[in-house]
Design a protein around this motif. Structure first.
Motif, PDB file in Angstrom:
ATOM      1  N   ARG A  14       0.836  -1.197   0.000  1.00 13.18           N
ATOM      2  CA  ARG A  14       0.000   0.000   0.000  1.00 13.18           C
ATOM      3  C   ARG A  14       0.874   1.251   0.000  1.00 13.18           C
ATOM      4  N   GLN A  46      -3.594  -3.605  -7.072  1.00 18.06           N
ATOM      5  CA  GLN A  46      -4.849  -3.394  -7.800  1.00 18.06           C
ATOM      6  C   GLN A  46      -4.895  -2.032  -8.477  1.00 18.06           C
ATOM      7  N   THR A  53      -4.615   3.106   8.956  1.00 16.92           N
ATOM      8  CA  THR A  53      -4.539   2.701   7.550  1.00 16.92           C
ATOM      9  C   THR A  53      -5.426   1.503   7.229  1.00 16.92           C
ATOM     10  N   TRP A  77      -3.688   3.787  -1.214  1.00 15.93           N
ATOM     11  CA  TRP A  77      -3.731   3.051  -2.460  1.00 15.93           C
ATOM     12  C   TRP A  77      -3.304   1.598  -2.275  1.00 15.93           C
ATOM     13  N   ASP A  78      -3.995   0.704  -2.968  1.00 11.90           N
ATOM     14  CA  ASP A  78      -3.567  -0.679  -3.118  1.00 11.90           C
ATOM     15  C   ASP A  78      -2.678  -0.709  -4.357  1.00 11.90           C
ATOM     16  N   ASN A 125      -5.995   0.790  -7.117  1.00  8.13           N
ATOM     17  CA  ASN A 125      -7.180   1.556  -6.737  1.00  8.13           C
ATOM     18  C   ASN A 125      -7.043   2.094  -5.315  1.00  8.13           C
ATOM     19  N   ALA A 126      -7.797   3.141  -5.017  1.00 12.14           N
ATOM     20  CA  ALA A 126      -7.768   3.762  -3.692  1.00 12.14           C
ATOM     21  C   ALA A 126      -8.710   3.000  -2.766  1.00 12.14           C
ATOM     22  N   THR A 127      -8.175   2.477  -1.665  1.00 10.43           N
ATOM     23  CA  THR A 127      -8.998   1.738  -0.712  1.00 10.43           C
ATOM     24  C   THR A 127      -9.706   2.671   0.262  1.00 10.43           C
ATOM     25  N   HIS A 128      -9.090   3.805   0.565  1.00 14.73           N
ATOM     26  CA  HIS A 128      -9.706   4.776   1.459  1.00 14.73           C
ATOM     27  C   HIS A 128      -9.382   6.184   0.976  1.00 14.73           C
ATOM     28  N   ARG A 168      -5.254   9.817   0.220  1.00 16.81           N
ATOM     29  CA  ARG A 168      -5.710   8.563  -0.367  1.00 16.81           C
ATOM     30  C   ARG A 168      -4.765   7.430   0.006  1.00 16.81           C
ATOM     31  N   THR A 221      -8.572   1.070   8.479  1.00 16.74           N
ATOM     32  CA  THR A 221      -9.970   1.511   8.383  1.00 16.74           C
ATOM     33  C   THR A 221     -10.137   2.839   7.651  1.00 16.74           C
ATOM     34  N   GLY A 222      -9.047   3.600   7.532  1.00 17.43           N
ATOM     35  CA  GLY A 222      -9.146   4.923   6.912  1.00 17.43           C
ATOM     36  C   GLY A 222      -9.749   5.962   7.834  1.00 17.43           C
TER      37      GLY A 222
END
Length: 292
Positions: A216, A233, A276, A229-230, A235-238, A227, A278-279
């Motif tokens: 991440r 993948q 990180t 990021w994964d 994409n932004a996870t949170h 943000r 849960t955001g």
């Protein structure tokens, strides 16, 4: 009392004379004082030159106060030095970049230059060793990024992007990330050059960091959003924004040892602690520290 007693001093009781002031002595005017100073020896030599050894100027006094306690001074750059980094593997090498469009890799024990990172078009504003110190990345204000192999002292990869804001090496792989003024984050595998892009929100990406798990990354933006990021993948996870986000551009961020918490700083004068997983912005006294 007769005239013979005009100048006599009269005692009353236990009084005694402390000082006798002659009232007939006239007060000195400025011309008289100037005449007296003509007789003062100001250290003039026989040939008429004034001695300056005992007369320190302000600049000389300031120089005497300066004290250099450094063990080594590296002075190859001919302009301001904008960035510096130590190699994480041994802390024996340093890389510096500056206003002179140059970067140097040098030994910290004696200041010897191992090699110069040539070919930059503008001021070098970002330099960084890879996790194992085998590679070093240098980036300039024009957006030109170069990667060098330390062992061979040779350039192994280069790429030109837009306005470069920050660079970050992956913590356990030869992967380089870079944040751009358009908000995108580029990620390359070095030296092959395989590329992936993390699409930004359309505003400047001001800071970024890969978390210790290597899976991440956390990125801060000019609009105050953060943000998570994964990287696999893409994409932004949170997304931390609104009341939870900052009200001004992110200026810095850091994480703890296991990457479970990220601390962010902003031009709004506040720092926020983010979980990180849960955001969520931490609750309690540590979640938000305002600069008063």
């Amino acid at each position: 009392m007769d005239n013979s007693d005009e100048n006599s001093v009269q005692f009353h009781g236990d009084e005694e004379i402390i000082e006798v002031i002659d009232l007939n002595e006239t007060e000195q005017n400025p011309d008289d004082l100037a005449d007296e100073f003509e007789d003062v020896d100001v250290g003039e030599t026989e040939d008429g030159d004034d001695k300056q050894e005992d007369w320190d100027t302000d600049d000389e006094m300031e120089q005497e106060k300066e004290q250099d306690d450094s063990e080594l001074t590296f002075s190859k750059h001919t302009g301001s030095v904008f960035c510096v980094s130590l190699d994480p593997a041994t802390n024996s090498l340093a890389v510096t970049g500056g206003e002179d469009d140059k970067a140097y890799v040098w030994r910290v024990s004696d200041g010897e230059v191992l090699f110069e990172c040539t070919g930059h078009k503008d001021s070098v504003t970002s330099v960084l060793f890879s996790h194992d110190s085998s590679l070093v990345a240098t980036g300039d204000m024009s957006g030109l990024i170069k990667v060098w192999k330390v062992e061979t002292k040779q350039e192994v990869w280069s790429f030109e992007v837009g306005d470069l804001e920050w660079m970050e090496w992956h913590p356990c792989a030869p992967v380089l990330l870079a944040g751009m003024a358009d908000g995108n984050v580029w990620m390359w595998k070095i030296p092959g050059g395989d590329c992936k892009t993390l699409q930004g929100p359309g505003c400047q990406s001001t800071s970024g960091k890969v978390l210790p798990d290597g899976k991440r990354a956390v990125v801060g933006y000019e609009d105050g959003n953060v943000r998570l990021w994964d990287l696999k993948q893409g994409n932004a996870t949170h997304v931390i924004k609104g009341h939870d986000g900052h009200q001004g551009a992110l200026t810095c961020l850091a994480c703890n040892k296991d990457g479970s918490l990220v601390l962010t700083g902003s031009v709004d004068g506040r720092a926020k602690l983010i979980n990180t997983a849960t955001g969520k912005v931490g609750s309690g006294h540590y979640c938000m520290m305002e600069n008063t």
